[in-house]
Scaffold this motif. Structure first.
Motif, short mmCIF file in Angstrom:
data_model
loop_
_atom_site.label_atom_id
_atom_site.label_comp_id
_atom_site.label_asym_id
_atom_site.label_seq_id
_atom_site.Cartn_x
_atom_site.Cartn_y
_atom_site.Cartn_z
N TYR A 32 -18.24 8.20 4.19
CA TYR A 32 -17.28 7.68 3.23
C TYR A 32 -16.56 6.46 3.79
O TYR A 32 -16.44 5.43 3.12
CB TYR A 32 -16.29 8.79 2.86
N ASN A 33 -16.11 6.56 5.04
CA ASN A 33 -15.44 5.42 5.66
C ASN A 33 -16.36 4.21 5.76
O ASN A 33 -15.95 3.08 5.46
CB ASN A 33 -14.94 5.79 7.06
N ALA A 34 -17.60 4.45 6.16
CA ALA A 34 -18.55 3.33 6.32
C ALA A 34 -18.85 2.69 4.96
O ALA A 34 -18.96 1.46 4.85
CB ALA A 34 -19.83 3.83 6.96
N LEU A 35 -18.97 3.51 3.92
CA LEU A 35 -19.25 2.96 2.59
C LEU A 35 -18.05 2.17 2.06
O LEU A 35 -18.20 1.17 1.36
CB LEU A 35 -19.64 4.08 1.62
N MET A 36 -16.85 2.63 2.43
CA MET A 36 -15.66 1.85 2.06
C MET A 36 -15.68 0.49 2.74
O MET A 36 -15.32 -0.53 2.14
CB MET A 36 -14.37 2.60 2.42
N VAL A 37 -16.08 0.47 4.01
CA VAL A 37 -16.17 -0.81 4.73
C VAL A 37 -17.15 -1.73 4.02
O VAL A 37 -16.87 -2.92 3.78
CB VAL A 37 -16.59 -0.57 6.20
N ALA A 38 -18.31 -1.18 3.63
CA ALA A 38 -19.33 -1.99 2.94
C ALA A 38 -18.80 -2.51 1.61
O ALA A 38 -19.05 -3.67 1.25
CB ALA A 38 -20.58 -1.15 2.73
N ASN A 39 -18.06 -1.69 0.91
CA ASN A 39 -17.50 -2.11 -0.38
C ASN A 39 -16.49 -3.23 -0.19
O ASN A 39 -16.50 -4.24 -0.92
CB ASN A 39 -16.85 -0.89 -1.06
N ALA A 40 -15.64 -3.09 0.82
CA ALA A 40 -14.64 -4.14 1.09
C ALA A 40 -15.34 -5.46 1.45
O ALA A 40 -14.93 -6.54 1.01
CB ALA A 40 -13.71 -3.70 2.22
N MET A 41 -16.41 -5.37 2.22
CA MET A 41 -17.14 -6.59 2.59
C MET A 41 -17.76 -7.23 1.35
O MET A 41 -17.78 -8.47 1.23
CB MET A 41 -18.23 -6.25 3.61
N ALA A 42 -18.25 -6.41 0.44
CA ALA A 42 -18.88 -6.95 -0.77
C ALA A 42 -17.84 -7.66 -1.64
O ALA A 42 -18.10 -8.74 -2.18
CB ALA A 42 -19.54 -5.81 -1.56
N ILE A 43 -16.65 -7.08 -1.75
CA ILE A 43 -15.59 -7.73 -2.55
C ILE A 43 -15.21 -9.07 -1.90
O ILE A 43 -15.09 -10.10 -2.57
CB ILE A 43 -14.35 -6.81 -2.68
N ALA A 44 -15.04 -9.04 -0.58
CA ALA A 44 -14.67 -10.27 0.13
C ALA A 44 -15.73 -11.36 -0.06
O ALA A 44 -15.41 -12.53 -0.29
CB ALA A 44 -14.47 -9.97 1.61
N LEU A 45 -16.99 -10.95 -0.01
CA LEU A 45 -18.09 -11.90 -0.22
C LEU A 45 -18.04 -12.51 -1.61
O LEU A 45 -18.20 -13.73 -1.78
CB LEU A 45 -19.42 -11.18 -0.06
N ARG A 46 -17.84 -11.67 -2.60
CA ARG A 46 -17.82 -12.18 -3.98
C ARG A 46 -16.63 -13.12 -4.17
O ARG A 46 -16.73 -14.14 -4.86
CB ARG A 46 -17.77 -11.01 -4.99
N GLN A 47 -15.51 -12.80 -3.57
CA GLN A 47 -14.35 -13.70 -3.68
C GLN A 47 -14.66 -15.03 -3.01
O GLN A 47 -14.32 -16.10 -3.52
CB GLN A 47 -13.11 -13.06 -3.04
N TRP A 48 -15.31 -14.95 -1.85
CA TRP A 48 -15.64 -16.17 -1.12
C TRP A 48 -16.59 -17.03 -1.93
O TRP A 48 -16.43 -18.25 -2.03
CB TRP A 48 -16.27 -15.78 0.23
N GLU A 49 -17.60 -16.38 -2.53
CA GLU A 49 -18.60 -17.12 -3.31
C GLU A 49 -17.97 -17.76 -4.55
O GLU A 49 -18.33 -18.86 -4.95
CB GLU A 49 -19.75 -16.19 -3.72
N ALA A 50 -17.03 -17.04 -5.17
CA ALA A 50 -16.40 -17.56 -6.40
C ALA A 50 -15.46 -18.72 -6.08
O ALA A 50 -15.26 -19.61 -6.91
CB ALA A 50 -15.65 -16.44 -7.10
N GLY A 51 -14.88 -18.70 -4.91
CA GLY A 51 -13.92 -19.75 -4.56
C GLY A 51 -12.79 -19.79 -5.57
O GLY A 51 -12.39 -18.76 -6.12
N ASP A 52 -12.29 -20.98 -5.84
CA ASP A 52 -11.17 -21.13 -6.77
C ASP A 52 -11.62 -21.47 -8.19
O ASP A 52 -10.78 -21.68 -9.07
CB ASP A 52 -10.25 -22.26 -6.29
N THR A 53 -12.93 -21.57 -8.38
CA THR A 53 -13.41 -22.13 -9.64
C THR A 53 -12.84 -21.43 -10.86
O THR A 53 -12.27 -22.06 -11.76
CB THR A 53 -14.96 -22.06 -9.69
N TRP A 54 -12.97 -20.09 -10.90
CA TRP A 54 -12.52 -19.41 -12.12
C TRP A 54 -10.99 -19.38 -12.21
O TRP A 54 -10.44 -19.37 -13.31
CB TRP A 54 -13.14 -18.03 -12.27
#
Lengths: 133, 344
Positions: A32-54
């Motif tokens: 559960y802890n490891a999957l939470m880490v993976a989920n947090a990394m995925a959110i951070a990645l999507r935010q990084w990819e989106a940048g400020d555009t939207w």
């Protein structure tokens, strides 16, 4: 120059290593802890990819709907200024909603509310957008 | 931490209460609970003729941190006792401790076997018995709980609503949003919708307020225990029914006929409710309370996330809880007709 690979690439490979090589080795109660880490990394990645555009588009849309220049004269381009302008604009929208101005939302208001929600979901929980209702 | 020293203290304390404890063993921490810690423990009791019997229990103790909205252990013990007395299927509350025994608040309840994990309860065939029957049973359990009315001496700590439960929450949520660093217009939309669509209130009753899949245990035969009483309050009885049916608590089971907890139909829940209470709640009345459930869960998620964002309590789990808010906002827009209007 900064060394390659940079943040986005590193996060991507770190996340796939975590999921493919680390999680299978973990006892069930630690996954559960490891999957939470993976989920947090995925959110951070999507935010990084989106940048400020939207968020820049959000500000424009809010300005159009609210009919005001919430940026003000003093605000220049830049991450912090964008965030401050978004706070001001969203507070204005929230205020109008609370006082009942949009109780029977026009199509343009409804479209804006949906658009705002979709942008936020796209970063925080994009699977929801693929789930049939 | 239930170490040897704590077990010795527990043994001495229970003997002081006249409980014929021979020994205790099998202490192990149970999973779950950001607010509490739960420890399984076997208490061996003298039962005469040089024989002993084993009493399986759970020691429920304060975790290092808690949500300010939730009740402490003495209050939760009183709630469990009240629910137990009116026949709700709860773990029997046995003894309420105090800080002097272990250094933290705790109580001891009988240990019940079963599975609580929502994703298993909704998916595994046979777990919980027939799912539609389980939903009917849960409706009946809610109705039993809702027989408890104010005033109630044992629950003196529960405040009565200032106006109606909905109006109180609308005011409290707005006050919270007003002091928050970030505006949430989509939550404001949900709150405003609740304000202008509030139905005529029913008489307030004791409600669980977190009665959902994941917060009760089942075995192959059906329900074994309703858990997690720390959010209980006087409220409109439909709040529990709506919370149970809300899409956000269906663990991905969104097909027709699975609206109640991802298990069964709303009709079965309401039929079970009616079988004990005699009260007919029209199924269409649940819509408001399912929207209410999404707004309330979003506000709780926001508050939990803020515990991390503020730096008071760094926690990955709390941080990710904040990221549940957007999907709840989207669902609120669906449920209140905004998205249909946008696509008209």
């Amino acid at each position: 120059m900064r060394e390659q690979p940079q943040g986005q690439n590193l996060l991507t490979i770190a996340r796939s290593t975590l999921l493919e090589k680390v999680v299978p080795l973990l006892p069930q109660d630690q996954r559960y802890n490891a999957l939470m880490v993976a989920n947090a990394m995925a959110i951070a990645l999507r935010q990084w990819e989106a940048g400020d555009t939207w968020q820049q588009e959000e500000l424009v849309r809010l300005q159009v709907l609210l009919g005001v220049d919430v940026l003000g004269d003093e605000v220049q381009n830049g991450q912090q200024d964008l965030q401050n302008a978004l706070i001001t604009a969203n507070r204005a929208l929230a205020h109008k909603i609370r006082q009942g101005d949009f109780d029977a939302p026009s199509q343009s208001v409804a479209e804006l509310l949906e658009w705002l929600a979709v942008q936020r979901v796209r970063e925080s929980a994009p699977k929801v957008l693929q789930t049939p209702r | 931490m239930l170490d040897d020293k704590a077990i010795a203290a527990l043994t001495a304390w229970l003997r002081g209460l006249g409980v014929p404890v021979v020994s205790m063993d099998g202490a192990r921490k149970l999973s779950g609970g950001a607010i509490q810690e739960n420890w399984a423990l076997d208490i061996h009791l003298e039962s005469g003729h040089q024989r002993s019997e084993t009493l399986p229990v759970v020691v429920r103790a304060d975790a290092p941190s808690g949500v300010s909205e939730s009740w402490g252990r003495p209050q939760e013990f009183a709630l469990l006792q009240t629910a137990f007395k009116v026949g709700v299927t709860v773990p029997e509350p046995l003894w309420l401790g105090d800080v002097s025994v272990l250094g933290w608040q705790f109580f001891i309840m009988r240990r019940v076997q079963g599975v609580a994990a929502g994703y298993r309860v909704v998916k595994e065939v046979g777990l919980g018995g027939d799912k539609e029957a389980l939903v009917h049973r849960i409706g009946a359990e809610m109705a039993r709980l809702h027989q408890v009315l104010p005033p109630c001496d044992a629950l003196h700590f529960l405040p009565l609503p200032r106006q109606t439960p909905v109006k109180d929450n609308v005011a409290d949520w707005r006050a919270y949003l007003d002091q928050h660093h970030t505006p949430f217009p989509l939550l404001e939309w949900g709150i405003r919708w609740l304000e202008i669509n509030e139905p005529k209130p029913l008489a307030i009753v004791l409600t669980h307020r977190d009665f959902r899949t994941g917060n009760y245990m089942v075995d192959a035969s059906g329900l074994t225990a309703v858990l997690d009483w720390e959010f209980a309050a006087w409220s409109d009885p439909r709040e529990d029914l709506g919370w149970f049916c809300a899409r956000c608590w269906r663990f991905g089971q969104n097909g027709a006929g699975k609206e109640a907890g991802g298990l069964g139909s709303r009709d079965a829940l309401l039929a079970g409710y009616r079988s004990v209470s005699g009260i007919e709640i029209p199924v269409q009345d649940l819509h408001f309370w399912e929207v209410y459930a999404h707004v309330r869960w979003a506000m709780i998620a926001l508050m939990q996330g803020e515990r991390h964002v503020s730096g008071r309590e760094p926690s990955l789990e709390l941080a990710l809880t904040a990221h549940i808010v957007p999907e709840l906002e989207l669902e609120i827009l669906h449920m209140t007709g905004v998205i249909n209007a946008a696509r008209a």
